[in-house]
Motif scaffolding. Sequence first.
Motif, PDB file in Angstrom:
ATOM      1  N   ALA A  44      69.813  72.645  23.175  1.00 26.55           N
ATOM      2  CA  ALA A  44      68.945  73.775  23.878  1.00 26.55           C
ATOM      3  C   ALA A  44      69.545  74.621  24.637  1.00 26.55           C
ATOM      4  N   ALA A  45      70.415  74.035  25.404  1.00 28.02           N
ATOM      5  CA  ALA A  45      71.173  74.857  26.534  1.00 28.02           C
ATOM      6  C   ALA A  45      72.236  75.837  25.844  1.00 28.02           C
ATOM      7  N   TRP A  46      72.508  75.296  24.687  1.00 31.18           N
ATOM      8  CA  TRP A  46      73.759  76.087  23.787  1.00 31.18           C
ATOM      9  C   TRP A  46      73.040  77.140  23.154  1.00 31.18           C
ATOM     10  N   VAL A  47      71.564  77.016  22.624  1.00 28.39           N
ATOM     11  CA  VAL A  47      71.136  78.013  21.825  1.00 28.39           C
ATOM     12  C   VAL A  47      70.408  79.116  22.912  1.00 28.39           C
ATOM     13  N   PHE A  48      70.030  78.569  24.173  1.00 24.14           N
ATOM     14  CA  PHE A  48      69.321  79.491  25.100  1.00 24.14           C
ATOM     15  C   PHE A  48      70.687  80.589  25.777  1.00 24.14           C
ATOM     16  N   GLY A  49      71.858  79.601  25.682  1.00 24.36           N
ATOM     17  CA  GLY A  49      73.066  80.783  26.327  1.00 24.36           C
ATOM     18  C   GLY A  49      73.337  81.700  25.193  1.00 24.36           C
ATOM     19  N   LEU A  50      73.123  81.461  23.804  1.00 20.67           N
ATOM     20  CA  LEU A  50      73.483  82.275  22.654  1.00 20.67           C
ATOM     21  C   LEU A  50      72.303  83.620  22.926  1.00 20.67           C
ATOM     22  N   SER A  51      71.139  83.145  23.121  1.00 26.51           N
ATOM     23  CA  SER A  51      69.995  84.181  22.962  1.00 26.51           C
ATOM     24  C   SER A  51      70.113  84.979  24.226  1.00 26.51           C
ATOM     25  N   ALA A  52      70.491  84.488  25.465  1.00 20.67           N
ATOM     26  CA  ALA A  52      70.717  85.189  26.729  1.00 20.67           C
ATOM     27  C   ALA A  52      72.073  86.357  26.595  1.00 20.67           C
ATOM     28  N   ASP A  53      73.127  85.604  26.015  1.00 18.26           N
ATOM     29  CA  ASP A  53      74.136  86.515  25.763  1.00 18.26           C
ATOM     30  C   ASP A  53      73.767  87.800  24.816  1.00 18.26           C
ATOM     31  N   LYS A  54      72.796  87.621  23.770  1.00 18.84           N
ATOM     32  CA  LYS A  54      72.506  88.589  22.870  1.00 18.84           C
ATOM     33  C   LYS A  54      71.647  89.392  23.559  1.00 18.84           C
ATOM     34  N   HIS A  55      70.867  89.217  24.400  1.00 17.34           N
ATOM     35  CA  HIS A  55      69.942  90.268  24.934  1.00 17.34           C
ATOM     36  C   HIS A  55      70.112  90.823  26.353  1.00 17.34           C
ATOM     37  N   ALA A  56      71.085  90.194  26.888  1.00 16.17           N
ATOM     38  CA  ALA A  56      71.643  90.818  28.207  1.00 16.17           C
ATOM     39  C   ALA A  56      72.307  92.160  28.006  1.00 16.17           C
ATOM     40  N   PRO A  57      72.321  93.166  29.147  1.00 20.72           N
ATOM     41  CA  PRO A  57      72.919  94.055  28.968  1.00 20.72           C
ATOM     42  C   PRO A  57      74.428  94.093  28.970  1.00 20.72           C
ATOM     43  N   PHE A  58      75.219  94.748  28.511  1.00 20.82           N
ATOM     44  CA  PHE A  58      76.678  94.709  28.561  1.00 20.82           C
ATOM     45  C   PHE A  58      77.095  95.360  30.023  1.00 20.82           C
ATOM     46  N   PRO A  59      78.137  94.602  30.365  1.00 23.57           N
ATOM     47  CA  PRO A  59      78.767  95.086  31.715  1.00 23.57           C
ATOM     48  C   PRO A  59      79.445  96.361  31.287  1.00 23.57           C
ATOM     49  N   ASP A  60      79.447  97.129  32.474  1.00 30.35           N
ATOM     50  CA  ASP A  60      79.899  98.456  32.245  1.00 30.35           C
ATOM     51  C   ASP A  60      81.324  98.138  32.209  1.00 30.35           C
ATOM     52  N   LEU A  61      81.898  98.895  31.334  1.00 27.04           N
ATOM     53  CA  LEU A  61      83.451  98.958  31.172  1.00 27.04           C
ATOM     54  C   LEU A  61      84.318  99.851  32.074  1.00 27.04           C
ATOM     55  N   ALA A  62      84.946  99.315  33.261  1.00 26.30           N
ATOM     56  CA  ALA A  62      85.540 100.237  33.994  1.00 26.30           C
ATOM     57  C   ALA A  62      87.199 100.411  33.792  1.00 26.30           C
ATOM     58  N   THR A  63      87.632  99.564  32.869  1.00 23.74           N
ATOM     59  CA  THR A  63      88.935  99.517  32.668  1.00 23.74           C
ATOM     60  C   THR A  63      89.311 101.084  32.092  1.00 23.74           C
ATOM     61  N   PRO A  80      86.997 103.733  28.336  1.00 25.34           N
ATOM     62  CA  PRO A  80      85.446 103.647  27.795  1.00 25.34           C
ATOM     63  C   PRO A  80      85.414 104.063  26.322  1.00 25.34           C
ATOM     64  N   GLN A  81      86.356 105.088  25.830  1.00 20.73           N
ATOM     65  CA  GLN A  81      86.444 105.882  24.596  1.00 20.73           C
ATOM     66  C   GLN A  81      86.562 104.832  23.439  1.00 20.73           C
ATOM     67  N   VAL A  82      87.715 104.118  23.971  1.00 22.24           N
ATOM     68  CA  VAL A  82      87.957 103.101  22.854  1.00 22.24           C
ATOM     69  C   VAL A  82      87.104 101.702  22.694  1.00 22.24           C
ATOM     70  N   ASN A  83      86.419 101.517  23.770  1.00 20.12           N
ATOM     71  CA  ASN A  83      85.336 100.734  23.830  1.00 20.12           C
ATOM     72  C   ASN A  83      84.105 101.155  22.906  1.00 20.12           C
ATOM     73  N   ASP A  84      83.813 102.421  23.049  1.00 21.56           N
ATOM     74  CA  ASP A  84      82.524 102.993  22.195  1.00 21.56           C
ATOM     75  C   ASP A  84      83.108 103.163  20.663  1.00 21.56           C
ATOM     76  N   ALA A  85      84.414 103.322  20.508  1.00 23.22           N
ATOM     77  CA  ALA A  85      84.690 103.061  18.891  1.00 23.22           C
ATOM     78  C   ALA A  85      84.775 101.876  18.563  1.00 23.22           C
ATOM     79  N   LEU A  86      85.325 100.851  19.028  1.00 23.54           N
ATOM     80  CA  LEU A  86      85.293  99.313  18.720  1.00 23.54           C
ATOM     81  C   LEU A  86      83.870  98.922  18.608  1.00 23.54           C
ATOM     82  N   MET A  87      82.880  99.284  19.597  1.00 30.74           N
ATOM     83  CA  MET A  87      81.374  98.843  19.333  1.00 30.74           C
ATOM     84  C   MET A  87      80.668  99.324  18.214  1.00 30.74           C
ATOM     85  N   ALA A  88      81.129 100.398  17.426  1.00 30.77           N
ATOM     86  CA  ALA A  88      80.707 101.086  16.300  1.00 30.77           C
ATOM     87  C   ALA A  88      81.251 100.394  15.125  1.00 30.77           C
ATOM     88  N   ILE A  89      82.008  99.498  15.302  1.00 31.48           N
ATOM     89  CA  ILE A  89      82.651  98.946  13.902  1.00 31.48           C
ATOM     90  C   ILE A  89      81.677  98.019  13.499  1.00 31.48           C
TER      91      ILE A  89
END
Length: 222
Positions: free
Chosen positions: A16-35, A157-166
């Motif tokens: 149950a904890a594993w499934v909850f963790g997957l769900s939370a990871d799926k729906h939580a906002p992405f951290p800002d990519l500052a690199t 961030p530009q590379v991040n956007d390109a990767l996330m679109a794949i």
Amino acid sequence: MFDEGTKIAVFAIVMAAWVFGLSADKHAPFPDLATAVELSQLPALPLTAAPDGSPAQARVSGQRVALSAGFEAKLLASYVIEGRVVTRRTFRHDPTSAVSPLDLGIVWGDLAAPGGTDDIAFRTGHRMIWFSNAPDADLPKTWKDQVTNNHLIPANPQVNDALMAIEVGARVRLRGYLVTVTGDGISPWRSSTRRDDGSIVGGCEIIMVTDVQVLSEDATAA
């Protein structure tokens, strides 16, 4: 020792904890990519993969690059991979998600050709890829070496956007560097530098990606 009833209860709680963790990871906002890596200060990269379709890789000097959130990458090798995406998984909550929010499973060589993975099933675990072939599959002898799981660190961030679109099914070319990542709260996170060490724990490529291209089906190496 646990009796059988306690074992079942503990297993249910863990699942149950594993499934909850997957769900939370799926729906939580992405951290800002500052690199934001200064690309002009990095070693030269090959333009394409090797002529036989395998990733192009060459050792570099061990330069250290500051990432965001207190992380640092040590460059191990220049790296270019061309292939087809077979799995995709995003991360928000694991210790390195601030700099590596995406894993892509990529196959190269014969497996990247149209129909090359029709007899192989793929699925993801946490920072790993699982795969199995049909019993009667006609596959190259070293086909397992052509399956890679890639922890991707966007250089900006530009590379991040390109990767996330794949999406799964795309043919891609990723250029960058295999790295070891260090930072507070993690053990050194070191990329594989071999193709024959599997794609589960310790066998994945950690790539600081500097360039992303989505390829047409008839693209060939220059």
